[in-house]
Design a protein around this motif. Structure first.
Motif, PDB file in Angstrom:
ATOM      1  N   GLU A 147       0.833  -1.210   0.000  1.00  0.00           N
ATOM      2  CA  GLU A 147       0.000   0.000   0.000  1.00  0.00           C
ATOM      3  C   GLU A 147       0.863   1.254   0.000  1.00  0.00           C
ATOM      4  N   ASP A 239     -13.145  -0.024  -7.123  1.00  0.00           N
ATOM      5  CA  ASP A 239     -12.750   0.221  -5.736  1.00  0.00           C
ATOM      6  C   ASP A 239     -11.986   1.523  -5.495  1.00  0.00           C
ATOM      7  N   ARG A 242     -12.919   3.421  -2.381  1.00  0.00           N
ATOM      8  CA  ARG A 242     -13.010   2.700  -1.107  1.00  0.00           C
ATOM      9  C   ARG A 242     -11.806   3.017  -0.225  1.00  0.00           C
ATOM     10  N   HIS A 243     -11.626   4.270   0.040  1.00  0.00           N
ATOM     11  CA  HIS A 243     -10.498   4.720   0.853  1.00  0.00           C
ATOM     12  C   HIS A 243     -10.882   6.037   1.501  1.00  0.00           C
ATOM     13  N   GLY A 249      -6.884   5.850  -2.918  1.00  0.00           N
ATOM     14  CA  GLY A 249      -7.548   4.639  -3.392  1.00  0.00           C
ATOM     15  C   GLY A 249      -7.278   4.321  -4.850  1.00  0.00           C
ATOM     16  N   GLU A 252      -3.793   2.469  -5.155  1.00  0.00           N
ATOM     17  CA  GLU A 252      -3.910   1.228  -4.390  1.00  0.00           C
ATOM     18  C   GLU A 252      -4.835   0.241  -5.077  1.00  0.00           C
ATOM     19  N   GLY A 264      -6.186  -2.822   1.962  1.00  0.00           N
ATOM     20  CA  GLY A 264      -7.151  -2.094   2.785  1.00  0.00           C
ATOM     21  C   GLY A 264      -7.500  -2.859   4.047  1.00  0.00           C
ATOM     22  N   LYS A 276     -11.815   0.109   7.742  1.00  0.00           N
ATOM     23  CA  LYS A 276     -11.774   0.601   6.365  1.00  0.00           C
ATOM     24  C   LYS A 276     -12.184  -0.515   5.417  1.00  0.00           C
ATOM     25  N   TRP A 278     -12.318  -3.062   2.142  1.00  0.00           N
ATOM     26  CA  TRP A 278     -11.293  -3.777   1.385  1.00  0.00           C
ATOM     27  C   TRP A 278     -11.202  -3.236  -0.033  1.00  0.00           C
ATOM     28  N   ILE A 279     -10.014  -3.303  -0.577  1.00  0.00           N
ATOM     29  CA  ILE A 279      -9.759  -2.899  -1.962  1.00  0.00           C
ATOM     30  C   ILE A 279      -9.192  -4.100  -2.704  1.00  0.00           C
TER      31      ILE A 279
END
Length: 320
Positions: A147, A239, A242-243, A249, A252, A264, A276, A278-279
């Motif tokens: 990450e 995704d 999703r952060h 995001g 990542e 994530g 948080k 998931w990615i």
């Protein structure tokens, strides 16, 4: 000398040497000023509005100091010799890129896990992440490293490169100042929630385009490295938001898809568990070799950009 040529030299220097720990670095001076300012002017008893304003004053004062010192250096250097100002510009660009240093730190985590085990791996990854690491599993240590490399592909190379091309050393150093403030005071905790809010918002604005460009570059590099570029594109579209960050995001998600792993999830920050999303998908179990893969993507992006800029510089010279 042409700006692109200076930037090419800086990229080459970064790939060859990285940032030697003992060398003077603009970020060190910026960090020292931030510590000084916080020591003198931070006051948790103030109202939220006044804490926010002190955060604005911090940003403005560091900007004035950074741009003022840089202006003086360039004025003096140009009077001494034009080539000296070119050397200073190269150093500004070079000090803003962190490809080799980022790869080196990720490699240290990998080697610590392989040679000394999970305790050493946790200790090493704590040097490059903000989350608590003393309880992380091996998979989580690897995930944190991936990450960090993915996000800093944007913050540590693509973003400063874009601003170097757009505005030369002044905009380059402005970006490094913004990024440094974000890394030091832009935390959503009791201490910095208001004081660091302005710095966080400015950082979000300046990284908006670079983060998206970085995601596309990761997909291109995935194709060149024969990783899962189609999956990278799929996960990026699905995704990317999703952060907690509006920008992190993107690289990542592209990296998670390229490696066909899941990033994530929740972690502890300063004693508080932050849940948080998931990615990515866990198509593959995350393994130590994935650190090498994300480093390969980082170097591939740097090499690709170097070649493109070299071709542009060559064509400009041929047509002039």
């Amino acid at each position: 000398m042409d700006r692109i040529v200076l930037i090419l030299i800086a990229i080459l220097l970064d790939l060859l040497f990285g940032d030697p720990y003992s060398w003077p670095h603009p970020v060190k001076f910026m960090g020292n000023y931030i510590y000084y300012y916080l020591d003198r002017f931070e006051d948790s008893t103030l109202s939220y509005k006044k804490q926010f304003l002190r955060g604005v004053y911090l940003w403005v004062s560091l900007c004035c100091i950074t741009m003022g010192i840089l202006s003086i250096i360039f004025i003096i250097s140009k009077q001494i010799h034009p080539y000296l100002s070119n050397l200073i510009a190269i150093y500004c660009y070079y000090s803003s890129f962190s490809v080799r240093s980022l790869a080196r730190e990720a490699k240290k985590v990998q080697q610590a896990l392989l040679k000394e085990g999970i305790v050493a791996g946790r200790q090493q990854v704590s040097m490059i992440v903000g989350r608590e690491t003393h309880h992380l599993s091996e998979d989580e240590v690897i995930q944190a490293t991936i990450e960090t490399v993915a996000e800093n592909t944007s913050d540590g190379f693509v973003a400063p490169l874009i601003y170097s091309l757009l505005g030369g050393p002044y905009l380059t150093m402005l970006y490094k100042m913004i990024n440094t403030l974000d890394s030091m005071v832009a935390y959503k905790n009791e201490r910095f929630n208001y004081l660091g809010r302005f710095s966080a918002k400015v950082d979000d604005i300046f990284n908006y385009i670079p983060a998206r460009v970085s995601a596309i570059l990761i997909i291109i590099a995935s194709f060149l490295c024969r990783y899962s570029w189609r999956k990278a594109w799929e996960i990026l579209k699905r995704d990317c938001y999703r952060h907690a960050s509006p920008n992190a995001g993107f690289p990542e998600a592209a990296a998670a898809g390229a490696l066909r792993i899941r990033l994530g999830g929740g972690h502890y920050y300063h004693g508080v568990y932050v849940d948080k999303p998931w990615i990515g998908d866990d198509d593959n179990r995350i393994v130590i070799e994935d650190i090498s893969k994300i480093i390969n993507l980082l170097y591939c992006i740097a090499a690709l950009i170097f070649v493109v800029l070299f071709m542009i510089s060559y064509l400009k010279g041929a047509l002039s």
